[in-house]
Design a protein around this motif. Structure first.
Motif, PDB file in Angstrom:
ATOM      1  N   ARG A   1       0.867  -1.121   0.000  1.00 38.59           N
ATOM      2  CA  ARG A   1      -0.039   0.036   0.065  1.00 38.59           C
ATOM      3  C   ARG A   1       0.991   1.247   0.009  1.00 38.59           C
ATOM      4  NH1 ARG A   1      -2.459  -0.632   4.693  1.00 38.59           N
ATOM      5  NH2 ARG A   1      -1.274   0.900   5.767  1.00 38.59           N
ATOM      6  N   ILE A   2       1.841   1.290   0.927  1.00 44.20           N
ATOM      7  CA  ILE A   2       2.833   2.574   0.934  1.00 44.20           C
ATOM      8  C   ILE A   2       3.531   2.581  -0.472  1.00 44.20           C
ATOM      9  CG2 ILE A   2       4.811   3.341   1.997  1.00 44.20           C
ATOM     10  CD1 ILE A   2       3.683   2.341   4.720  1.00 44.20           C
ATOM     11  N   GLY A   3       4.227   1.412  -0.789  1.00 47.61           N
ATOM     12  CA  GLY A   3       4.675   1.473  -1.990  1.00 47.61           C
ATOM     13  C   GLY A   3       4.131   2.007  -3.439  1.00 47.61           C
ATOM     14  N   GLY A   4       2.950   1.481  -3.341  1.00 48.28           N
ATOM     15  CA  GLY A   4       1.893   1.909  -4.424  1.00 48.28           C
ATOM     16  C   GLY A   4       1.574   3.442  -4.335  1.00 48.28           C
ATOM     17  N   LYS A   5       1.467   3.895  -3.119  1.00 51.01           N
ATOM     18  CA  LYS A   5       0.845   5.226  -3.188  1.00 51.01           C
ATOM     19  C   LYS A   5       2.076   6.070  -3.364  1.00 51.01           C
ATOM     20  CE  LYS A   5      -1.371   5.704   0.927  1.00 51.01           C
ATOM     21  NZ  LYS A   5      -1.411   6.102   2.205  1.00 51.01           N
ATOM     22  N   THR A   6       3.323   5.767  -3.005  1.00 48.99           N
ATOM     23  CA  THR A   6       4.500   6.392  -3.178  1.00 48.99           C
ATOM     24  C   THR A   6       4.748   6.676  -4.734  1.00 48.99           C
ATOM     25  OG1 THR A   6       5.479   5.769  -1.127  1.00 48.99           O
ATOM     26  CG2 THR A   6       7.036   6.585  -2.798  1.00 48.99           C
ATOM     27  N   ILE A   7       4.712   5.677  -5.312  1.00 50.01           N
ATOM     28  CA  ILE A   7       4.944   5.666  -6.870  1.00 50.01           C
ATOM     29  C   ILE A   7       4.154   6.354  -7.432  1.00 50.01           C
ATOM     30  CG2 ILE A   7       5.278   4.032  -8.760  1.00 50.01           C
ATOM     31  CD1 ILE A   7       6.610   1.957  -7.054  1.00 50.01           C
ATOM     32  N   ALA A   8       2.872   6.153  -7.287  1.00 50.67           N
ATOM     33  CA  ALA A   8       1.773   6.752  -7.930  1.00 50.67           C
ATOM     34  C   ALA A   8       1.896   8.614  -7.794  1.00 50.67           C
ATOM     35  CB  ALA A   8       0.293   6.573  -7.439  1.00 50.67           C
ATOM     36  N   ILE A   9       2.256   9.004  -6.698  1.00 51.43           N
ATOM     37  CA  ILE A   9       2.297  10.406  -6.069  1.00 51.43           C
ATOM     38  C   ILE A   9       3.402  10.909  -7.131  1.00 51.43           C
ATOM     39  CG2 ILE A   9       2.925  12.134  -4.354  1.00 51.43           C
ATOM     40  CD1 ILE A   9       1.402  10.377  -2.493  1.00 51.43           C
ATOM     41  N   TYR A  10       4.769   9.984  -6.863  1.00 45.72           N
ATOM     42  CA  TYR A  10       5.894  10.407  -7.619  1.00 45.72           C
ATOM     43  C   TYR A  10       5.785  10.799  -9.161  1.00 45.72           C
ATOM     44  CZ  TYR A  10       9.055   9.693  -3.763  1.00 45.72           C
ATOM     45  OH  TYR A  10       9.971   9.823  -2.503  1.00 45.72           O
TER      46      TYR A  10
ATOM     47  N   GLU B   1      10.473   6.858  10.740  1.00 43.82           N
ATOM     48  CA  GLU B   1      11.701   6.151  10.345  1.00 43.82           C
ATOM     49  C   GLU B   1      11.362   5.146   9.114  1.00 43.82           C
ATOM     50  OE1 GLU B   1      15.662   3.774  11.365  1.00 43.82           O
ATOM     51  OE2 GLU B   1      14.646   4.765  13.113  1.00 43.82           O
ATOM     52  N   GLU B   2      10.271   4.236   9.351  1.00 39.76           N
ATOM     53  CA  GLU B   2       9.774   3.603   8.448  1.00 39.76           C
ATOM     54  C   GLU B   2       9.371   3.975   7.233  1.00 39.76           C
ATOM     55  OE1 GLU B   2       5.630   1.848   9.733  1.00 39.76           O
ATOM     56  OE2 GLU B   2       7.120   1.251  11.266  1.00 39.76           O
ATOM     57  N   VAL B   3       8.830   5.003   7.096  1.00 40.93           N
ATOM     58  CA  VAL B   3       8.125   5.700   5.832  1.00 40.93           C
ATOM     59  C   VAL B   3       9.407   6.525   5.290  1.00 40.93           C
ATOM     60  CG1 VAL B   3       6.699   7.713   5.158  1.00 40.93           C
ATOM     61  CG2 VAL B   3       5.745   6.071   6.619  1.00 40.93           C
ATOM     62  N   SER B   4      10.376   7.277   6.123  1.00 34.38           N
ATOM     63  CA  SER B   4      11.285   8.025   5.198  1.00 34.38           C
ATOM     64  C   SER B   4      12.363   6.982   4.689  1.00 34.38           C
ATOM     65  CB  SER B   4      12.063   8.868   6.267  1.00 34.38           C
ATOM     66  OG  SER B   4      12.815   8.088   7.450  1.00 34.38           O
ATOM     67  N   SER B   5      12.563   5.846   5.446  1.00 34.18           N
ATOM     68  CA  SER B   5      13.619   5.029   5.080  1.00 34.18           C
ATOM     69  C   SER B   5      13.172   4.326   3.780  1.00 34.18           C
ATOM     70  CB  SER B   5      13.900   3.847   6.256  1.00 34.18           C
ATOM     71  OG  SER B   5      12.667   3.194   6.575  1.00 34.18           O
ATOM     72  N   PHE B   6      11.674   4.239   3.458  1.00 33.69           N
ATOM     73  CA  PHE B   6      11.434   3.580   2.292  1.00 33.69           C
ATOM     74  C   PHE B   6      11.042   4.631   1.061  1.00 33.69           C
ATOM     75  CE2 PHE B   6       7.729   2.541  -0.707  1.00 33.69           C
ATOM     76  CZ  PHE B   6       8.404   1.048  -0.923  1.00 33.69           C
ATOM     77  N   VAL B   7      10.449   5.642   1.541  1.00 36.89           N
ATOM     78  CA  VAL B   7       9.867   6.902   0.290  1.00 36.89           C
ATOM     79  C   VAL B   7      11.160   7.677   0.038  1.00 36.89           C
ATOM     80  CG1 VAL B   7       8.640   8.711   0.026  1.00 36.89           C
ATOM     81  CG2 VAL B   7       7.721   7.028   1.628  1.00 36.89           C
TER      82      VAL B   7
ATOM     83  N   ASN C   1      12.329   9.545  -8.472  1.00 34.46           N
ATOM     84  CA  ASN C   1      11.750  10.885  -8.325  1.00 34.46           C
ATOM     85  C   ASN C   1      12.668  12.018  -9.095  1.00 34.46           C
ATOM     86  OD1 ASN C   1       9.428  12.667  -8.069  1.00 34.46           O
ATOM     87  ND2 ASN C   1      10.187  13.257  -6.488  1.00 34.46           N
ATOM     88  N   MET C   2      12.384  12.589 -10.156  1.00 34.57           N
ATOM     89  CA  MET C   2      13.260  13.761 -10.835  1.00 34.57           C
ATOM     90  C   MET C   2      12.477  14.627 -11.283  1.00 34.57           C
ATOM     91  SD  MET C   2      16.429  13.005 -10.027  1.00 34.57           S
ATOM     92  CE  MET C   2      17.189  11.359  -9.434  1.00 34.57           C
TER      93      MET C   2
ATOM     94  N   THR D   1       6.459  13.195   3.291  1.00 37.22           N
ATOM     95  CA  THR D   1       5.586  13.995   4.379  1.00 37.22           C
ATOM     96  C   THR D   1       4.099  13.383   4.288  1.00 37.22           C
ATOM     97  OG1 THR D   1       6.895  15.740   4.445  1.00 37.22           O
ATOM     98  CG2 THR D   1       4.587  16.118   5.298  1.00 37.22           C
ATOM     99  N   ILE D   2       3.473  13.287   2.913  1.00 41.99           N
ATOM    100  CA  ILE D   2       2.281  13.061   2.737  1.00 41.99           C
ATOM    101  C   ILE D   2       1.830  11.588   2.918  1.00 41.99           C
ATOM    102  CG2 ILE D   2       0.556  12.547   0.561  1.00 41.99           C
ATOM    103  CD1 ILE D   2       1.971  15.360  -0.709  1.00 41.99           C
ATOM    104  N   VAL D   3       2.878  10.730   2.514  1.00 44.08           N
ATOM    105  CA  VAL D   3       2.803   9.341   2.685  1.00 44.08           C
ATOM    106  C   VAL D   3       2.522   9.076   4.067  1.00 44.08           C
ATOM    107  CG1 VAL D   3       3.632   7.154   2.633  1.00 44.08           C
ATOM    108  CG2 VAL D   3       3.682   8.477   0.801  1.00 44.08           C
ATOM    109  N   ALA D   4       3.478   9.649   5.234  1.00 46.43           N
ATOM    110  CA  ALA D   4       3.605   9.495   6.539  1.00 46.43           C
ATOM    111  C   ALA D   4       2.325  10.241   7.090  1.00 46.43           C
ATOM    112  CB  ALA D   4       4.642  10.344   7.200  1.00 46.43           C
ATOM    113  N   ALA D   5       1.632  11.077   6.648  1.00 50.94           N
ATOM    114  CA  ALA D   5       0.518  11.771   7.131  1.00 50.94           C
ATOM    115  C   ALA D   5      -0.489  10.966   6.889  1.00 50.94           C
ATOM    116  CB  ALA D   5       0.166  13.313   6.424  1.00 50.94           C
TER     117      ALA D   5
END
Length: 437
Positions: free
Chosen positions: A76-85, A309-315, A323-324, A417-421
């Motif tokens: 879930r976190i991975g999918g959310k992160t990649i989609a926003i990126y 830490e678990e979110v920052s260490s992944f995202v 993400n560029m 920050t968004i994923v963590a929130a």
């Protein structure tokens, strides 16, 4: 704490002093002195950051994945992160295309300056074109092949292979979740200790950040000027409007798109966010490398913004590799600018091709200085613009590289920050208050 003892102010002072000293050195012909006696301190600073980047990503990501304790949560976190990126990258490219079509900076370059630029950077163009040709000859699934290393140690030996390190960490973290807890516990404890060690090393390295930033800026100015300050002014006069278009796009995306997302999805005070990420932005500006800035980025996210830490260490490690936004925006502006300068028209279809190609290219762009130029060659040829046209922009590329890296790092921190929130893992720090006397 007095303002002058805060890290971001110290880095900013180092940056400004480096800029002034670089201009003075260029005017006085001291570039040799800067190269021999000043630039090495900047190189040492970057090398220290690169030194801990791989162990930081490896340890923090393994600890982060295992702390999730649930593969569904990880997906879930991975999918959310990649989609926003990917979404923010598409928005960044769209902003760049709108600006370059409205301002039309390519129509302001005099023909004689265009010829001089092409002659001055002919050798650089050939080198970048060869790298681009190697990249273009790869198959459509080569990106996936490149993610999976054949040797753990070779992957960890080169910071350009950061995406492979991310894969190794994710693979190992998932494996640790699947084996019995008593078997996994000592391995996780080891990487947790490595993670704590690296974080402490980051704090030690950041003590010399003002000196490193000073040296990097001074060396950048003298490298561009080459003992001739007039050359800098001539370049800015010829390419100033183009540079303005790129910087305007970066500012709109950094101060418009990201704050809007933060307000809608995270409800984070913008003052808290931007003051918290200032050290990472300044280091990104001076190093021109998202990868080298990663240790500082993670420290800012966890200590200043309260990202778990678990979110920052992944995202964040993932963001530093795929993400560029700033690079993608710059590529869109540069491609259309070169076409305009050469008198080539790009219709809507060609610009949609730029949008799609730049999104895909941003995922494979290495998090190192000027890597975006190589991908720009591929984008140019995808729309029929001669790759030799990159000679028109190489003169100011270093300066714009510094600016777009700031946007890249800001985007990484925004998404973290968004994923963590949204995951309930954001604990914003309590603002400092003055005690009543």
């Amino acid at each position: 704490m007095p303002w002058y003892r805060k890290l971001h102010w110290q880095i900013l002072i180092g940056l400004l002093l480096g800029l002034l000293f670089g201009l003075l050195a260029a005017a006085q012909g001291w570039s040799g002195f800067v190269t021999r006696w000043v630039a090495p301190f900047g190189t040492i600073f970057i090398n220290l950051l690169k030194l801990i980047a791989v162990p930081l990503v490896l340890a923090s990501l393994i600890v982060g994945v295992t702390s999730l304790s649930d593969l569904k949560r990880l997906s879930r976190i991975g999918g959310k992160t990649i989609a926003i990126y990917i979404a923010t990258t598409a928005v960044a490219i769209t902003i760049g295309l709108v600006i370059v079509n409205v301002l039309r900076p390519g129509h302001t370059v005099p023909p004689e300056m265009r010829t001089r630029l092409q002659e001055a950077y002919e050798a650089d163009v050939e080198a970048r074109a060869e790298l681009a040709e190697q990249t273009r000859q790869r198959g459509p699934l080569q990106v996936l092949v490149d993610i999976v290393p054949e040797n753990v140690f070779s992957a960890a030996s080169d910071n350009r292979n950061m995406l492979q390190v991310v894969f190794i960490a994710l693979f190992a973290g998932i494996g640790l979740l699947l084996i019995p807890a008593d078997k996994a516990r000592p391995v996780i404890a080891f990487f947790d200790g490595v993670n704590a060690l690296v974080i402490q090393l980051v704090e030690l390295i950041m003590r010399i950040a003002p000196i490193g930033v000073f040296a990097l800026l001074a060396d950048t100015i003298t490298s561009i000027a080459r003992d001739n300050l007039q050359q800098v002014f001539e370049l800015l006069a010829a390419l100033g409007y183009y540079s303005l278009a790129v910087v305007l796009g970066l500012v709109i995306h950094t101060l418009g798109t990201y704050p809007l997302l933060l307000k809608l999805l995270a409800r984070v005070p913008l003052k808290t966010f931007f003051s918290g990420i200032a050290p990472a932005q300044l280091v990104a500006f001076s190093t021109s490398s998202s990868g080298a800035t990663l240790p500082v980025t993670m420290e800012c996210a966890e200590k200043n913004l309260g990202v778990s830490e678990e979110v920052s260490s992944f995202v964040l490690p993932l963001g530093a590799t795929i993400n560029m936004d700033g690079t993608a925006l710059y590529q869109a502006v540069a491609a259309v600018f070169i076409a305009q300068t050469l008198g080539l028209g790009l219709d809507l279809g060609a610009q949609l091709t730029i949008l799609l190609t730049a999104v895909l290219a941003s995922i494979g762009t290495a998090a190192v200085p000027s890597a975006g130029i190589v991908m720009l060659v591929i984008i140019l040829e995808s729309v029929g613009v001669p790759s030799a046209g990159i000679a028109l922009i190489l003169g100011v590329d270093r300066i714009l590289d510094m600016c777009r890296t700031v946007t890249n790092v800001t985007g990484d921190l925004t998404v973290a920050t968004i994923v963590a929130a949204t995951e309930g893992q954001l604990a914003l720090p309590v603002p400092e208050t003055k005690s009543a006397s």
